[in-house]
Design a protein around this motif. Structure first.
Motif, mmCIF file in Angstrom:
data_model
loop_
_atom_site.group_PDB
_atom_site.id
_atom_site.type_symbol
_atom_site.label_atom_id
_atom_site.label_comp_id
_atom_site.label_asym_id
_atom_site.label_seq_id
_atom_site.Cartn_x
_atom_site.Cartn_y
_atom_site.Cartn_z
ATOM 1 N N CYS A 143 0.892 -1.314 0.175
ATOM 2 C CA CYS A 143 0.018 0.033 -0.001
ATOM 3 C C CYS A 143 0.739 1.193 -0.012
ATOM 4 O O CYS A 143 0.452 2.372 -0.854
ATOM 5 C CB CYS A 143 -0.949 -0.095 1.252
ATOM 6 S SG CYS A 143 -2.105 -1.281 1.062
ATOM 7 N N TYR A 153 -4.780 8.927 -2.416
ATOM 8 C CA TYR A 153 -4.976 8.369 -1.133
ATOM 9 C C TYR A 153 -6.370 7.927 -0.693
ATOM 10 O O TYR A 153 -6.695 6.846 -0.004
ATOM 11 C CB TYR A 153 -4.669 9.757 -0.167
ATOM 12 C CG TYR A 153 -3.247 9.955 0.036
ATOM 13 C CD1 TYR A 153 -2.258 9.467 0.654
ATOM 14 C CD2 TYR A 153 -2.724 10.771 -1.403
ATOM 15 C CE1 TYR A 153 -0.795 9.770 0.706
ATOM 16 C CE2 TYR A 153 -1.099 11.027 -1.276
ATOM 17 C CZ TYR A 153 -0.429 10.495 -0.228
ATOM 18 O OH TYR A 153 0.916 10.813 -0.478
ATOM 19 N N THR A 157 -7.526 4.137 0.198
ATOM 20 C CA THR A 157 -7.954 4.009 1.510
ATOM 21 C C THR A 157 -9.411 3.461 1.507
ATOM 22 O O THR A 157 -9.634 2.305 2.434
ATOM 23 C CB THR A 157 -8.044 5.341 2.184
ATOM 24 O OG1 THR A 157 -6.623 5.923 2.449
ATOM 25 C CG2 THR A 157 -8.460 5.210 4.050
ATOM 26 N N LEU A 200 -1.968 3.826 5.940
ATOM 27 C CA LEU A 200 -2.831 4.493 4.886
ATOM 28 C C LEU A 200 -3.521 5.719 5.707
ATOM 29 O O LEU A 200 -3.457 6.741 5.011
ATOM 30 C CB LEU A 200 -3.776 3.568 4.208
ATOM 31 C CG LEU A 200 -3.342 2.624 3.295
ATOM 32 C CD1 LEU A 200 -4.471 1.904 2.288
ATOM 33 C CD2 LEU A 200 -2.537 3.511 2.079
#
Length: 306
Positions: A143, A153, A157, A200
């Motif tokens: 990730c 992002y 996520t 994340l």
């Protein structure tokens, strides 16, 4: 995460189930605790000796910008207020707490869930926990690399959140099939996504809260995770004891579904990435943070980019 993995593996080995010999169990527990204390103390001294306050050069353009700001301008109280006024961060704070709290709860009660359906398999329960976390370490690395490459992002996520939800559902409904190998596989898949989510959340928070201190935002995320983790562990433990592991896991599934909705509502304002992108085309020379030679010219170049 490696420490967490070891924490799954060693306790069942150091403290085997000896219900007929309480004194031996107490002795084994004391050895485990003394060992933990020794390792923690060693790490404490290593941190004091080895860690430096900050790197010699700013690690990124956005950090170079922050180092031009006078320290006296920073206010911890005002930083907290600013963060709670930041609606995307508040949504992330809750969704991160839900996901990480669920992971803490599953990790804490994993032994109880496994032993309920597979009596006498305490050691294998530890190995399943090890599998869960090691798979999560791989997920974290992948990730992280993906974020560095794509800068997506929110999308990343959200996808990992959804896959964690699916993974927990699969784990829940395959736990009582009677095949430990299935639990190893589903636990690994679950760990890959749930543990992979942890970095994340931190990275996304830094992006949407820049230029606020990373320590403040990550501290709030950790606090949220601990609060949700305590509540989830107590409730899931009660449901697992009174009903079944499935009831406890479905409770977590419901909350993770809420987390998916909250994550989808987050506005992806990549402030740190925008600063880095805006400066990349300029000739900003990195200098040591304590250098007396070129701080003024560097500051002017950075400010001109803003």
């Amino acid at each position: 995460q490696l420490g967490t993995a070891i924490g799954f593996l060693l306790p069942p080995v150091l403290v085997p189930n000896t219900p007929n010999d309480i004194d031996l169990m107490a002795h084994n527990i004391s050895i485990m605790f003394y060992g933990t204390a020794i390792v923690s103390t060693l790490l404490f001294f290593l941190t004091g000796v080895v860690f430096e306050e900050k790197p010699k050069y700013p690690p990124s353009h956005s950090q170079a910008v922050l180092q031009t700001l006078p320290p006296e301008d920073y206010s911890y109280k005002q930083s907290i207020i600013n963060l709670f006024k930041n609606i995307p961060f508040v949504l992330l704070l809750i969704s991160y707490g839900i996901m990480t709290g669920a992971f803490y709860s599953v990790s804490t009660l994993l032994n109880q869930m496994i032993v309920t359906h597979y009596e006498g398999e305490e050691v294998n329960a530890g190995r399943i926990g090890l599998t869960l976390v090691v798979a999560g370490m791989v997920g974290s690395i992948i990730c992280g690399l993906w974020l560095d490459y794509t800068k997506t992002y929110k999308q990343t996520t959200l996808i990992v959140y959804i896959l964690s939800f699916i993974g927990l559902l699969v784990f829940t409904f395959t736990l009582d099939l009677g095949y430990l190998i299935v639990v190893f596989v589903t636990g690994g898949v679950l760990g890959f996504f749930m543990t992979g989510y942890l970095p994340l959340g931190f990275e996304f928070a830094v992006e949407i809260t820049y230029p606020e201190s990373e320590g403040t935002s990550s501290g709030l995320l950790n606090a949220s995770a601990q609060i949700f983790g305590i509540v989830f562990t107590l409730v899931q433990g009660k449901l697992t004891t009174d009903y079944s592991p499935r009831a406890g896991n479905l409770f977590l599934c419901a909350w993770i579904f809420v987390g998916i909705i909250l994550t989808a509502l987050i506005k992806s304002d990549l402030r740190r990435h925008n600063v880095n992108s805006g400066i990349m085309n300029l000739d900003v020379k990195a200098v040591p943070v304590d250098s007396p030679v070129e701080p003024e010219s560097t500051t002017l170049k950075i400010q001109s980019a803003l």
